[in-house]
Design a protein around this motif. Sequence first.
Motif, PDB file in Angstrom:
ATOM      1  N   THR A  19       0.831  -1.211   0.000  1.00  0.00           N
ATOM      2  CA  THR A  19       0.000   0.000   0.000  1.00  0.00           C
ATOM      3  C   THR A  19       0.865   1.260   0.000  1.00  0.00           C
ATOM      4  O   THR A  19       0.603   2.205  -0.754  1.00  0.00           O
ATOM      5  N   TRP A  20       1.897   1.270   0.841  1.00  0.00           N
ATOM      6  CA  TRP A  20       2.779   2.434   0.903  1.00  0.00           C
ATOM      7  C   TRP A  20       3.576   2.606  -0.381  1.00  0.00           C
ATOM      8  O   TRP A  20       3.865   3.740  -0.795  1.00  0.00           O
ATOM      9  N   LEU A  21       3.935   1.517  -1.042  1.00  0.00           N
ATOM     10  CA  LEU A  21       4.633   1.613  -2.320  1.00  0.00           C
ATOM     11  C   LEU A  21       3.746   2.282  -3.361  1.00  0.00           C
ATOM     12  O   LEU A  21       4.195   3.173  -4.100  1.00  0.00           O
ATOM     13  N   ASP A  22       2.479   1.872  -3.425  1.00  0.00           N
ATOM     14  CA  ASP A  22       1.553   2.481  -4.384  1.00  0.00           C
ATOM     15  C   ASP A  22       1.313   3.956  -4.062  1.00  0.00           C
ATOM     16  O   ASP A  22       1.245   4.799  -4.966  1.00  0.00           O
ATOM     17  N   LEU A  23       1.172   4.275  -2.762  1.00  0.00           N
ATOM     18  CA  LEU A  23       0.996   5.677  -2.377  1.00  0.00           C
ATOM     19  C   LEU A  23       2.241   6.503  -2.710  1.00  0.00           C
ATOM     20  O   LEU A  23       2.148   7.641  -3.184  1.00  0.00           O
ATOM     21  N   HIS A  24       3.397   5.915  -2.459  1.00  0.00           N
ATOM     22  CA  HIS A  24       4.667   6.594  -2.764  1.00  0.00           C
ATOM     23  C   HIS A  24       4.745   6.913  -4.256  1.00  0.00           C
ATOM     24  O   HIS A  24       5.108   8.030  -4.649  1.00  0.00           O
ATOM     25  N   ASN A  25       4.397   5.940  -5.090  1.00  0.00           N
ATOM     26  CA  ASN A  25       4.443   6.145  -6.539  1.00  0.00           C
ATOM     27  C   ASN A  25       3.400   7.167  -7.001  1.00  0.00           C
ATOM     28  O   ASN A  25       3.677   8.043  -7.830  1.00  0.00           O
ATOM     29  N   LEU A  26       2.170   7.063  -6.453  1.00  0.00           N
ATOM     30  CA  LEU A  26       1.089   7.952  -6.861  1.00  0.00           C
ATOM     31  C   LEU A  26       1.378   9.401  -6.456  1.00  0.00           C
ATOM     32  O   LEU A  26       1.280  10.322  -7.277  1.00  0.00           O
ATOM     33  N   LEU A  27       1.734   9.601  -5.186  1.00  0.00           N
ATOM     34  CA  LEU A  27       2.005  10.959  -4.708  1.00  0.00           C
ATOM     35  C   LEU A  27       3.254  11.533  -5.366  1.00  0.00           C
ATOM     36  O   LEU A  27       3.332  12.729  -5.645  1.00  0.00           O
ATOM     37  N   GLY A  28       4.232  10.659  -5.607  1.00  0.00           N
ATOM     38  CA  GLY A  28       5.458  11.119  -6.255  1.00  0.00           C
ATOM     39  C   GLY A  28       5.215  11.611  -7.666  1.00  0.00           C
ATOM     40  O   GLY A  28       5.709  12.673  -8.060  1.00  0.00           O
ATOM     41  N   ILE A  29       4.441  10.859  -8.452  1.00  0.00           N
ATOM     42  CA  ILE A  29       4.172  11.284  -9.831  1.00  0.00           C
ATOM     43  C   ILE A  29       3.209  12.469  -9.840  1.00  0.00           C
ATOM     44  O   ILE A  29       3.259  13.315 -10.757  1.00  0.00           O
ATOM     45  N   GLY A  30       2.341  12.580  -8.808  1.00  0.00           N
ATOM     46  CA  GLY A  30       1.406  13.700  -8.746  1.00  0.00           C
ATOM     47  C   GLY A  30       2.084  15.029  -8.450  1.00  0.00           C
ATOM     48  O   GLY A  30       1.636  16.082  -8.905  1.00  0.00           O
ATOM     49  N   THR A  31       3.158  14.976  -7.673  1.00  0.00           N
ATOM     50  CA  THR A  31       3.882  16.206  -7.317  1.00  0.00           C
ATOM     51  C   THR A  31       5.154  16.364  -8.132  1.00  0.00           C
ATOM     52  O   THR A  31       5.991  17.213  -7.809  1.00  0.00           O
ATOM     53  N   LEU A  32       5.281  15.565  -9.194  1.00  0.00           N
ATOM     54  CA  LEU A  32       6.529  15.535  -9.967  1.00  0.00           C
ATOM     55  C   LEU A  32       6.954  16.913 -10.458  1.00  0.00           C
ATOM     56  O   LEU A  32       8.086  17.353 -10.206  1.00  0.00           O
ATOM     57  N   ALA A  33       6.057  17.605 -11.173  1.00  0.00           N
ATOM     58  CA  ALA A  33       6.431  18.890 -11.778  1.00  0.00           C
ATOM     59  C   ALA A  33       6.827  19.899 -10.706  1.00  0.00           C
ATOM     60  O   ALA A  33       7.855  20.579 -10.820  1.00  0.00           O
ATOM     61  N   TRP A  34       6.014  19.988  -9.651  1.00  0.00           N
ATOM     62  CA  TRP A  34       6.317  20.948  -8.584  1.00  0.00           C
ATOM     63  C   TRP A  34       7.630  20.614  -7.892  1.00  0.00           C
ATOM     64  O   TRP A  34       8.479  21.488  -7.687  1.00  0.00           O
ATOM     65  N   PHE A  35       7.802  19.340  -7.537  1.00  0.00           N
ATOM     66  CA  PHE A  35       9.004  18.931  -6.810  1.00  0.00           C
ATOM     67  C   PHE A  35      10.253  19.150  -7.661  1.00  0.00           C
ATOM     68  O   PHE A  35      11.305  19.562  -7.150  1.00  0.00           O
ATOM     69  N   ALA A  36      10.144  18.890  -8.961  1.00  0.00           N
ATOM     70  CA  ALA A  36      11.291  19.094  -9.848  1.00  0.00           C
ATOM     71  C   ALA A  36      11.658  20.572  -9.926  1.00  0.00           C
ATOM     72  O   ALA A  36      12.845  20.942  -9.865  1.00  0.00           O
TER      73      ALA A  36
END
Length: 374
Positions: free
Chosen positions: A182-199
């Motif tokens: 579950t945490w792996l999926d959340l990590h991937n989802l939240l990571g790709i969702g904030t990708l542009a901002w975080f970059a």
Amino acid sequence: MTPRTIRIWSWLHRWTSLVCTLFALMLCITGLPLIFKDELGPDLKLETTTTAPGTASIDDIIARAQAARPGQVVPYLFYDRDHPIVKVPTSPLMTTDPSDFHYQVFDTRTGRQIEITQPNEGFLYIMLRLHLDLFAGIGGTLFLGVMGLLLCIAIVSGVVLYGPFTRRLDFGAVRRGKPQRTWLDLHNLLGIGTLAWFAVVSFTGVINTLAAPIEMAWQANQLVEMAAQAKPADDPTKRARIGDVLREVRTAVPGMNVMTVAFPGTPFATPSHVAIFLTGNTPITSRILKPALADATTGQIVSVRDMPWYATALFMSQPLHFGDYGGLSLKIIWALLDVVTIVVLISGLYLWWAKRRRRRSTVTAIAGLQAVAR
């Protein structure tokens, strides 16, 4: 993508993330209150008046600031972008580190002194220093820059791995059951969702760590060239009134606002010149400085130039980093994205720790079976 290529990218993502995650987490936590530094800062309690900004005599204000701190000098003037105030620092020397300045704040319309807490103390100051240099000066700043570069690599490698690791799942799917999955999926989802901002925030953060080298490059090149245009002063001990200098520069560069004045002997001026830094009135030009150099004895403007491209890149990256160019609503969005990024970083550490613990358990179980077999 071949299995070998995936393993290489996985190795790169794992180790760049592990090295920089704790520092990235610290930067996200300290950066959160800094997004609202204007709202959390001191209450200026400005009086309502019809007097135009800049009406009060700046020379009288400087004299009052020096009288309140006998034996000290005024190295700079800092005008506020959003309020009719000027911050007047005093220090023992013109080259004193800004962290040791004592600030006095005055209303530029009336000349009234405004009592505030010192900007180089308190909670926000601690957060700012941790965010900028870990209280370690230029060495700490450059170290955080290296951590930022590793973070950029981790972001790129995470994007590369997102496709292969989620190709059998619907976008946004979060599997239930095992906590690690579950945490792996959340990590991937939240990571790709904030990708542009975080970059963007990571890359602009790296640029900001280069502020000191950029400033030194400007001082060694453009500042020297601007000063070379001036004629030798007839009387080096004579000093023009700063009010006259500011009137000269506003005439020479109309439609721009004075933001900083650096007096002779400071790192941003020369021994015989006053440096004035101006900004425009639009959301974009208000972030770009235009330096002007004035003869300290006559007050005449010697040179006005645009900042070099590398300095402009620095100034443009700063509002993107803190999200302070679009009002309170944008700051709230920046803060929410910051909180989500904190979750991504913590979940990444948890996944690494859980995988490491599982491997240790497997090794221990195998060792136990081998001992029984013997």
